[in-house]
Design a protein around this motif. Sequence first.
Motif, PDB file in Angstrom:
ATOM      1  N   THR A 287       0.834  -1.202   0.000  1.00  0.00           N
ATOM      2  CA  THR A 287       0.000   0.000   0.000  1.00  0.00           C
ATOM      3  C   THR A 287       0.871   1.254   0.000  1.00  0.00           C
ATOM      4  N   ALA A 289       0.984   3.303   2.272  1.00  0.00           N
ATOM      5  CA  ALA A 289       1.548   3.475   3.610  1.00  0.00           C
ATOM      6  C   ALA A 289       2.940   2.869   3.704  1.00  0.00           C
ATOM      7  N   HIS A 290       3.180   1.749   3.022  1.00  0.00           N
ATOM      8  CA  HIS A 290       4.509   1.139   3.039  1.00  0.00           C
ATOM      9  C   HIS A 290       5.536   2.054   2.367  1.00  0.00           C
ATOM     10  N   ALA A 292       5.212   5.341   2.163  1.00  0.00           N
ATOM     11  CA  ALA A 292       5.337   6.506   3.043  1.00  0.00           C
ATOM     12  C   ALA A 292       6.296   6.222   4.191  1.00  0.00           C
ATOM     13  N   ASN A 293       6.168   5.029   4.774  1.00  0.00           N
ATOM     14  CA  ASN A 293       7.056   4.668   5.880  1.00  0.00           C
ATOM     15  C   ASN A 293       8.502   4.564   5.422  1.00  0.00           C
ATOM     16  N   VAL A 309       2.151  11.050   1.552  1.00  0.00           N
ATOM     17  CA  VAL A 309       1.162  11.407   2.568  1.00  0.00           C
ATOM     18  C   VAL A 309       0.393  12.665   2.186  1.00  0.00           C
TER      19      VAL A 309
END
Length: 352
Positions: A287, A289-290, A292-293, A309
């Motif tokens: 996703t 989010a992965h 972004a991290n 983000v």
Amino acid sequence: MTEHSVVGLPHTVRDTSDHLNTIGEELAKYYFTREEDDTLKKALDRLVKNAKQSPEARAIVVSGESGAGKSTLLGRAFRKHPAFPNFEDEGCQLLSVQVPSPCTLEELGREICEAAGYPFLGNSRSASVWRAVRNQLKAEGIRYLHLDEVQNLTETVDKNEGKKVRNTLRAMLIRKKHPVALVLSGPPVIVEFLRQDNQIRRRSEFVAIESLRQDDGEILVDTIKALAEEAGVGTEAHLAMDTVPRLMHAALRQFGTAVDIARCAILAAAGSRYRAEGEIAAEPCLTGAHFANEFAIRTGNAGFANPFVTPDWQALDCSLVQVTKIDGLASPSDGEDDGSKPIRRRRKGARQ
């Protein structure tokens, strides 16, 4: 999952760690070919042919922004070329040296001597050092010299020192007793520096590693899906429409950087399969989010300065928020013989 996919699921925390390490190793073996692979191979062919037929050597200048994948491209080209079957081993007629930062002409000479098996301990004068360089290269039978990160030598010199650098490089090409062909790599700024010498310019072939274009998004989608499949990770439906454009922006449109970010994000997604209690979840999905991290880990920017983000990501200047250097995808040990998995990458509209 592909024919070479990682199989079997771990049963303990240690097994989980080992399993993820195995996945990481498998992902690192992938090499995504590009148009520049063929361009560089042909340039090397001409360089080698000239070395056999002409009393003077020639040079190849490979330029591209940081993260473009120059080192990976060159390393693979050297390992696969029939003229350098034992690249990075003793007895190879090609020597590759990374120019230290910062660097003077004398320091570079010492670095080459050491890499060629002869640490220079004599007179510190530049002329003495480079005399030793020439003698050592001849003694070792080295006919080709690759200097990576040439900008570390050229960016800090004044006009007079710059001329000395170009004179020294030119002398390697035209020396009658033992001419040495050069492969020089670095950012685009080295091209302008080297072209100031007419003889170097005339004896050089210039290979530019292009930045990703807007229509290269399809290439990255295929790349990410291939890596995700290898890791047993699914992908979101909006990968092409949302995540990949953000990835290109985050990577400053450099292919090597984009692939490296994706590879690490996929490995993080693979790790989410294993819950803290030791339970194994369903097939994980990659996703935004992965990504972004991973960007946050590299730069420390988890909020408004993170292109994965912020809604206004296109207005974000990622060159200002990348506080740590992001290198290209690690060079595989190379070749189908040792398990590397080349995948053809073509620009849209390229001739077949």
